[in-house]
Design a protein around this motif. Sequence first.
Motif, PDB file in Angstrom:
ATOM      1  N   SER A 191      14.108   0.014   5.143  1.00 28.87           N
ATOM      2  CA  SER A 191      14.551   1.549   5.072  1.00 28.87           C
ATOM      3  C   SER A 191      13.779   2.128   3.715  1.00 28.87           C
ATOM      4  CB  SER A 191      15.918   1.580   4.909  1.00 28.87           C
ATOM      5  OG  SER A 191      16.234   1.182   3.591  1.00 28.87           O
ATOM      6  N   LEU A 192      12.915   1.482   3.048  1.00 31.27           N
ATOM      7  CA  LEU A 192      12.429   2.218   1.819  1.00 31.27           C
ATOM      8  C   LEU A 192      11.238   3.149   2.274  1.00 31.27           C
ATOM      9  CD1 LEU A 192      12.448   2.138  -1.491  1.00 31.27           C
ATOM     10  CD2 LEU A 192      10.554   0.354  -1.209  1.00 31.27           C
ATOM     11  N   SER A 193      11.252   4.474   1.919  1.00 32.52           N
ATOM     12  CA  SER A 193      10.429   5.424   2.385  1.00 32.52           C
ATOM     13  C   SER A 193       9.153   4.913   1.970  1.00 32.52           C
ATOM     14  CB  SER A 193      10.681   6.762   1.676  1.00 32.52           C
ATOM     15  OG  SER A 193      10.517   6.838   0.395  1.00 32.52           O
ATOM     16  N   LEU A 194       7.923   5.504   2.745  1.00 35.78           N
ATOM     17  CA  LEU A 194       6.576   5.040   2.244  1.00 35.78           C
ATOM     18  C   LEU A 194       6.131   5.639   1.000  1.00 35.78           C
ATOM     19  CD1 LEU A 194       3.868   3.994   3.053  1.00 35.78           C
ATOM     20  CD2 LEU A 194       3.343   6.248   4.328  1.00 35.78           C
ATOM     21  N   GLY A 195       6.734   6.819   0.444  1.00 38.60           N
ATOM     22  CA  GLY A 195       6.555   7.455  -0.708  1.00 38.60           C
ATOM     23  C   GLY A 195       7.062   6.625  -1.861  1.00 38.60           C
ATOM     24  N   ARG A 196       8.618   6.185  -1.612  1.00 41.74           N
ATOM     25  CA  ARG A 196       8.916   5.127  -2.807  1.00 41.74           C
ATOM     26  C   ARG A 196       8.458   3.806  -2.792  1.00 41.74           C
ATOM     27  NH1 ARG A 196      15.005   4.360  -2.548  1.00 41.74           N
ATOM     28  NH2 ARG A 196      14.614   3.371  -4.409  1.00 41.74           N
ATOM     29  N   PHE A 197       7.968   3.413  -1.673  1.00 40.66           N
ATOM     30  CA  PHE A 197       7.106   2.097  -1.749  1.00 40.66           C
ATOM     31  C   PHE A 197       5.915   2.280  -2.568  1.00 40.66           C
ATOM     32  CE2 PHE A 197       5.365  -1.917  -0.574  1.00 40.66           C
ATOM     33  CZ  PHE A 197       6.138  -2.802   0.434  1.00 40.66           C
ATOM     34  N   ARG A 198       5.070   3.292  -2.151  1.00 42.62           N
ATOM     35  CA  ARG A 198       3.660   3.547  -2.867  1.00 42.62           C
ATOM     36  C   ARG A 198       4.059   3.794  -4.344  1.00 42.62           C
ATOM     37  NH1 ARG A 198       0.132   7.586  -0.600  1.00 42.62           N
ATOM     38  NH2 ARG A 198      -1.404   6.774  -2.012  1.00 42.62           N
ATOM     39  N   ASP A 199       5.151   4.529  -4.777  1.00 43.43           N
ATOM     40  CA  ASP A 199       5.426   4.540  -6.212  1.00 43.43           C
ATOM     41  C   ASP A 199       5.807   3.232  -6.827  1.00 43.43           C
ATOM     42  OD1 ASP A 199       5.130   7.365  -6.134  1.00 43.43           O
ATOM     43  OD2 ASP A 199       7.066   7.818  -6.134  1.00 43.43           O
ATOM     44  N   ALA A 200       6.444   2.468  -6.200  1.00 45.00           N
ATOM     45  CA  ALA A 200       6.920   1.099  -6.759  1.00 45.00           C
ATOM     46  C   ALA A 200       5.642   0.438  -6.776  1.00 45.00           C
ATOM     47  CB  ALA A 200       7.858   0.377  -5.723  1.00 45.00           C
TER      48      ALA A 200
END
Length: 140
Positions: free
Chosen positions: A46-55
Amino acid sequence: MAVARYKEPLTLTEHAPWAQRFWDALVPLKDRVARHPLFVEMGDGSLSLGRFRDALLHFYPLVEHFPKYMGLALAKTRPGLYPGHEETKNWLIGNIKIEQRHAYWYQDWAAGFGLDTERLEHTRPPAAMDAVNQFLWATG
């Protein structure tokens, strides 16, 4: 064409007894980290693509610098003077190369999310995410 150095096969070995005790003592702390919402959302998809990339972007300095932090610990070993230092030295020497391989794999993983190596290398993580880097550098 030569095989990239990070794609050479790994040899898995059992942990030394002292390393297993160390790991066992860390399990409760590891479990706290694993239950952080970022990792829970990553695990359940459920992690958004934007948050995944930031992480991916902001964790990279930790992954890339980790072999260097291990090198700082290696420099402090005193085999022959203190019990366990010979074993620690040998373990660190063997594992620094493996940790470097993780950085190469991480670059490949991040590339799959549109983050090139140049962007990874020039990132400045937020203070909360960079705190572990500062701690490991200061205590290494």
